[in-house]
Design an enzyme around this catalytic site. Structure first.
Site, PDB file in Angstrom:
ATOM      1  N   THR A 217       2.382   2.726   2.689  1.00 13.01           N
ATOM      2  CA  THR A 217       2.082   3.539   3.779  1.00 13.01           C
ATOM      3  C   THR A 217       3.498   4.380   4.107  1.00 13.01           C
ATOM      4  O   THR A 217       4.341   4.300   3.324  1.00 13.01           O
ATOM      5  CB  THR A 217       1.985   2.717   4.851  1.00 13.01           C
ATOM      6  OG1 THR A 217       3.246   2.186   5.539  1.00 13.01           O
ATOM      7  CG2 THR A 217       0.618   1.770   5.042  1.00 13.01           C
TER       8      THR A 217
ATOM      9  N   LYS B  39       0.785  -1.292   0.117  1.00  9.07           N
ATOM     10  CA  LYS B  39      -0.005   0.225   0.096  1.00  9.07           C
ATOM     11  C   LYS B  39       1.009   1.165   0.116  1.00  9.07           C
ATOM     12  O   LYS B  39       0.338   2.218  -0.263  1.00  9.07           O
ATOM     13  CB  LYS B  39      -0.923   0.054   1.388  1.00  9.07           C
ATOM     14  CG  LYS B  39      -1.939   1.115   1.258  1.00  9.07           C
ATOM     15  CD  LYS B  39      -2.751   0.699   2.827  1.00  9.07           C
ATOM     16  CE  LYS B  39      -3.539   1.984   3.135  1.00  9.07           C
ATOM     17  NZ  LYS B  39      -4.165   1.678   4.542  1.00  9.07           N
TER      18      LYS B  39
ATOM     19  N   ASN C 197      19.069  -3.259  25.727  1.00  9.10           N
ATOM     20  CA  ASN C 197      19.069  -2.050  24.990  1.00  9.10           C
ATOM     21  C   ASN C 197      20.449  -1.259  25.554  1.00  9.10           C
ATOM     22  O   ASN C 197      20.897  -0.525  24.342  1.00  9.10           O
ATOM     23  CB  ASN C 197      17.767  -1.353  25.156  1.00  9.10           C
ATOM     24  CG  ASN C 197      16.569  -1.941  24.559  1.00  9.10           C
ATOM     25  OD1 ASN C 197      16.897  -2.938  23.620  1.00  9.10           O
ATOM     26  ND2 ASN C 197      15.359  -1.632  24.814  1.00  9.10           N
TER      27      ASN C 197
ATOM     28  N   THR D 241       5.233 -12.175  14.914  1.00 10.40           N
ATOM     29  CA  THR D 241       6.522 -11.857  15.680  1.00 10.40           C
ATOM     30  C   THR D 241       6.403 -12.430  17.029  1.00 10.40           C
ATOM     31  O   THR D 241       5.490 -13.031  17.553  1.00 10.40           O
ATOM     32  CB  THR D 241       5.974 -10.370  16.130  1.00 10.40           C
ATOM     33  OG1 THR D 241       6.993  -9.678  17.266  1.00 10.40           O
ATOM     34  CG2 THR D 241       4.629 -10.134  16.307  1.00 10.40           C
ATOM     35  N   ASP D 242       7.552 -12.604  17.730  1.00  7.47           N
ATOM     36  CA  ASP D 242       7.479 -13.166  19.204  1.00  7.47           C
ATOM     37  C   ASP D 242       6.919 -12.317  20.114  1.00  7.47           C
ATOM     38  O   ASP D 242       6.738 -12.739  21.260  1.00  7.47           O
ATOM     39  CB  ASP D 242       9.166 -13.562  19.604  1.00  7.47           C
ATOM     40  CG  ASP D 242       9.940 -12.168  19.625  1.00  7.47           C
ATOM     41  OD1 ASP D 242       9.435 -10.943  19.213  1.00  7.47           O
ATOM     42  OD2 ASP D 242      11.088 -12.201  20.084  1.00  7.47           O
ATOM     43  N   GLU D 243       6.505 -11.112  19.801  1.00  5.60           N
ATOM     44  CA  GLU D 243       5.799 -10.411  20.671  1.00  5.60           C
ATOM     45  C   GLU D 243       4.574 -10.670  21.187  1.00  5.60           C
ATOM     46  O   GLU D 243       3.886 -10.153  22.296  1.00  5.60           O
ATOM     47  CB  GLU D 243       5.582  -8.881  20.218  1.00  5.60           C
ATOM     48  CG  GLU D 243       7.401  -8.105  20.017  1.00  5.60           C
ATOM     49  CD  GLU D 243       7.097  -6.637  19.847  1.00  5.60           C
ATOM     50  OE1 GLU D 243       6.196  -6.141  20.261  1.00  5.60           O
ATOM     51  OE2 GLU D 243       7.929  -6.228  18.914  1.00  5.60           O
TER      52      GLU D 243
ATOM     53  N   LYS E  82      -1.212  -8.720  15.903  1.00 10.12           N
ATOM     54  CA  LYS E  82      -0.519  -9.881  15.337  1.00 10.12           C
ATOM     55  C   LYS E  82      -1.083 -11.103  16.067  1.00 10.12           C
ATOM     56  O   LYS E  82      -1.186 -12.038  15.407  1.00 10.12           O
ATOM     57  CB  LYS E  82       0.899  -9.612  15.561  1.00 10.12           C
ATOM     58  CG  LYS E  82       1.427  -8.544  14.964  1.00 10.12           C
ATOM     59  CD  LYS E  82       1.632  -8.483  13.448  1.00 10.12           C
ATOM     60  CE  LYS E  82       2.445  -9.854  12.879  1.00 10.12           C
ATOM     61  NZ  LYS E  82       2.536  -9.720  11.409  1.00 10.12           N
TER      62      LYS E  82
ATOM     63  N   TYR F 259      -0.010  -3.227  18.875  1.00  9.19           N
ATOM     64  CA  TYR F 259       0.566  -4.018  17.963  1.00  9.19           C
ATOM     65  C   TYR F 259       0.463  -5.402  18.396  1.00  9.19           C
ATOM     66  O   TYR F 259       0.218  -6.292  17.396  1.00  9.19           O
ATOM     67  CB  TYR F 259       2.109  -3.547  17.835  1.00  9.19           C
ATOM     68  CG  TYR F 259       2.664  -4.333  16.964  1.00  9.19           C
ATOM     69  CD1 TYR F 259       2.526  -4.458  15.594  1.00  9.19           C
ATOM     70  CD2 TYR F 259       3.919  -4.803  17.566  1.00  9.19           C
ATOM     71  CE1 TYR F 259       3.409  -5.425  15.039  1.00  9.19           C
ATOM     72  CE2 TYR F 259       4.887  -5.821  16.643  1.00  9.19           C
ATOM     73  CZ  TYR F 259       4.601  -5.982  15.390  1.00  9.19           C
ATOM     74  OH  TYR F 259       5.197  -6.726  14.708  1.00  9.19           O
TER      75      TYR F 259
HETATM   76  N1  NAD Z   1      10.500  -5.450  12.635  1.00  5.37           N
HETATM   77  C1  NAD Z   1      10.822  -6.803  13.222  1.00  5.37           C
HETATM   78  O1  NAD Z   1      11.777  -6.764  14.083  1.00  5.37           O
HETATM   79  C2  NAD Z   1       9.630  -7.796  13.241  1.00  5.37           C
HETATM   80  C3  NAD Z   1      10.130  -9.055  13.902  1.00  5.37           C
HETATM   81  C4  NAD Z   1       9.372 -10.084  13.816  1.00  5.37           C
HETATM   82  C5  NAD Z   1       8.101  -9.957  13.025  1.00  5.37           C
HETATM   83  N2  NAD Z   1       7.969  -8.930  12.188  1.00  5.37           N
HETATM   84  C6  NAD Z   1       7.029  -8.794  11.241  1.00  5.37           C
HETATM   85  O2  NAD Z   1       7.385  -8.752  10.000  1.00  5.37           O
HETATM   86  C7  NAD Z   1       6.411  -7.937   9.060  1.00  5.37           C
HETATM   87  C8  NAD Z   1       7.359  -6.843   8.424  1.00  5.37           C
HETATM   88  O3  NAD Z   1       7.763  -5.944   9.502  1.00  5.37           O
HETATM   89  P1  NAD Z   1       8.735  -4.815   8.941  1.00  5.37           P
HETATM   90  O4  NAD Z   1       9.584  -4.144  10.097  1.00  5.37           O
HETATM   91  O5  NAD Z   1       9.326  -4.926   7.731  1.00  5.37           O
HETATM   92  O6  NAD Z   1       7.292  -3.613   8.735  1.00  5.37           O
HETATM   93  P2  NAD Z   1       7.552  -2.095   7.898  1.00  5.37           P
HETATM   94  O7  NAD Z   1       6.762  -1.088   8.783  1.00  5.37           O
HETATM   95  O8  NAD Z   1       8.994  -1.714   7.599  1.00  5.37           O
HETATM   96  O9  NAD Z   1       6.873  -2.486   6.638  1.00  5.37           O
HETATM   97  C9  NAD Z   1       5.486  -2.935   6.428  1.00  5.37           C
HETATM   98  C10 NAD Z   1       4.953  -2.858   5.074  1.00  5.37           C
HETATM   99  O10 NAD Z   1       3.687  -3.091   4.777  1.00  5.37           O
HETATM  100  C11 NAD Z   1       3.048  -2.010   4.081  1.00  5.37           C
HETATM  101  N3  NAD Z   1       1.598  -2.049   4.385  1.00  5.37           N
HETATM  102  C12 NAD Z   1       1.273  -1.557   5.472  1.00  5.37           C
HETATM  103  N4  NAD Z   1      -0.412  -1.613   5.618  1.00  5.37           N
HETATM  104  C13 NAD Z   1      -0.484  -2.178   4.458  1.00  5.37           C
HETATM  105  C14 NAD Z   1      -1.562  -2.736   3.747  1.00  5.37           C
HETATM  106  N5  NAD Z   1      -3.052  -2.338   4.331  1.00  5.37           N
HETATM  107  N6  NAD Z   1      -1.815  -3.317   2.472  1.00  5.37           N
HETATM  108  C15 NAD Z   1      -0.443  -3.421   1.760  1.00  5.37           C
HETATM  109  N7  NAD Z   1       0.549  -2.977   2.408  1.00  5.37           N
HETATM  110  C16 NAD Z   1       0.758  -2.426   3.434  1.00  5.37           C
HETATM  111  C17 NAD Z   1       3.904  -0.848   4.291  1.00  5.37           C
HETATM  112  O11 NAD Z   1       3.605   0.195   3.078  1.00  5.37           O
HETATM  113  C18 NAD Z   1       5.477  -1.464   4.260  1.00  5.37           C
HETATM  114  O12 NAD Z   1       6.085  -1.447   3.179  1.00  5.37           O
HETATM  115  C19 NAD Z   1       5.277  -7.766  10.035  1.00  5.37           C
HETATM  116  O13 NAD Z   1       4.310  -8.374   9.718  1.00  5.37           O
HETATM  117  C20 NAD Z   1       6.066  -7.738  11.504  1.00  5.37           C
HETATM  118  O14 NAD Z   1       4.714  -7.965  12.469  1.00  5.37           O
HETATM  119  C21 NAD Z   1       8.834  -7.636  12.345  1.00  5.37           C
END
Ligand code: NAD
Length: 339
Positions: free
Chosen positions: A43, A41, A254, A128-130, A159, A155
């Site tokens: 965002t 999308k 941290n 996520t582990d959260e 999830k 959040y």
């Molecule tokens: N960041 C971490 O450390 C971590 C750890 C474990 C799991 N995760 C999971 O991994 C996934 C990605 O995390 P991230 O850190 O890359 O997130 P991010 O926020 O960097 O990226 C999210 C992406 O999703 C897109 N998006 C958001 N809403 C949307 C929608 N309605 N339709 C289509 N696209 C949409 C955004 O434009 C963006 O490109 C998530 O599901 C998160 O829960 C993240």
């Protein structure tokens, strides 16, 4: 163990975000037989620059919302798998405004599951582990696939809800799904609102980094490249209906991470400010990834945290044009929250 599933044409949702775009790069580099359709999308967290320069015959970007059922009906047929990364992903934002988290993370996952049901497509759900809540600092336990869910923030509860939908759709409708719950990622293309890139870009800008609370909160760090290889392993070799935890034994508090960043950037290790903790801040996350390692033979390759941090710092130094446009707005948002 032989590969049991050989995808050729996959949809990666959220492929313009941090972890999703790293996964797209990984697939393009490691699996030349696979075509990727990125559904994103765009965002504030999505940036098409994250996948710019990848071969056009291998990667196509569809700009759209995962909550849009008609769009899914148009693009899902012809694909053999969806790897679902798209999410609202930032805890602090979820506390300030939870609604988009419920919409994208819960309703969006529901729409994707319905599309998989209708078009009989394999589904991998990135979580996520959260969802497991937190552990006490003095508790030697780590999360496993059997740990009960106990999410703390809007959040993590969104999830957790999405994981439950996947389990129900798998059991009730026979969706061919797997779930992975991964620990904290770091690496290139991470939005500068997140802990490590925020500190790096503050130091580049001559701003003293900020540390929440007492700095003792522990996160289990994994390089995003290891997350990508784990997701590919689960997509191709994982048992349908199973959950796999992804982690690389990278527990650090941290304050240790912040001091390592300061040291790697040539600054005194105490050159930071303390700020008020955020409400409900989880104390410790720790992942036991034995199941993924023993059952599917996956191993992390980027376990030297200091060297991973150095290459990440170098990436942010070299890609100032990528993060600069978001810096002032990100810091203004934190300032409003007193952080
Ligand atoms: N960041 C971490 O450390 C971590 C750890 C474990 C799991 N995760 C999971 O991994 C996934 C990605 O995390 P991230 O850190 O890359 O997130 P991010 O926020 O960097 O990226 C999210 C992406 O999703 C897109 N998006 C958001 N809403 C949307 C929608 N309605 N339709 C289509 N696209 C949409 C955004 O434009 C963006 O490109 C998530 O599901 C998160 O829960 C993240």
């Amino acid at each position: 163990m032989p590969e049991t599933f050989e995808p050729r044409n996959i949809i990666v949702t959220g492929g313009c975000g941090f972890i999703g775009s790293n996964f797209v790069h990984h697939v393009v580099r490691e699996h030349p037989e696979v075509h990727v359709t990125v559904l994103d999308k765009l965002t504030y967290a999505g940036n098409p620059e994250n996948i710019a320069g990848l071969p056009e015959d291998r990667v196509e970007l569809v700009v759209g919302d995962i909550c849009d059922a008609e769009l899914l009906d148009r693009i899902v047929p012809g694909h053999d798998a969806i790897v679902h990364y798209a999410a609202e992903s930032h805890n602090d934002n979820s506390i300030a405004d939870p609604e988009p988290f419920v919409q994208t993370n819960v309703v969006g996952t529901f729409r994707l599951l319905e599309a998989c049901r209708k078009h009989d497509v394999r589904y991998h759900h990135v979580s996520t582990d959260e969802v497991y809540g937190d552990l006490a600092l003095d508790d030697p336990a780590r999360f496993t696939e059997e740990t009960p869910y106990k999410p703390s923030s809007p959040y993590s509860s969104s999830k957790a809800s999405s994981d439950m939908l996947v389990r129900a759709w798998t059991r009730t409708y026979g969706i061919r799904s797997t779930i992975s719950n991964c620990s904290n990622n770091y690496g290139p293309y991470q939005h500068i609102e997140k802990f490590i890139p925020r500190q790096i870009t503050n130091i580049i800008d001559g701003i003293r980094p900020k540390l929440y609370g007492d700095g003792k909160n522990v996160r289990d760090w994994i390089h995003t490249e290891d997350h990508s290889s784990a997701v590919w392993t689960i997509l191709t070799k994982g048992r349908i209906g199973e959950t796999y935890l992804i982690g690389a034994d990278g527990e650090k508090d941290n304050i240790t991470v912040l001091r390592a960043i300061l040291k790697a950037m040539g600054r005194p290790e105490d050159d930071f400010d303390w700020v008020r903790d955020r409400p409900g801040h989880d104390r410790r996350y720790a992942i036991d990834s034995t199941k993924l390692r023993t059952e599917l033979g996956w191993q992390p390759q980027h376990t030297d945290f200091e060297s991973g941090l150095e290459s990440t710092i170098a990436w942010y130094r070299e890609h100032e044009a990528w993060w600069r446009p978001a810096k002032a707005a990100t810091e203004a948002k934190y300032a409003k929250q007193g952080q």
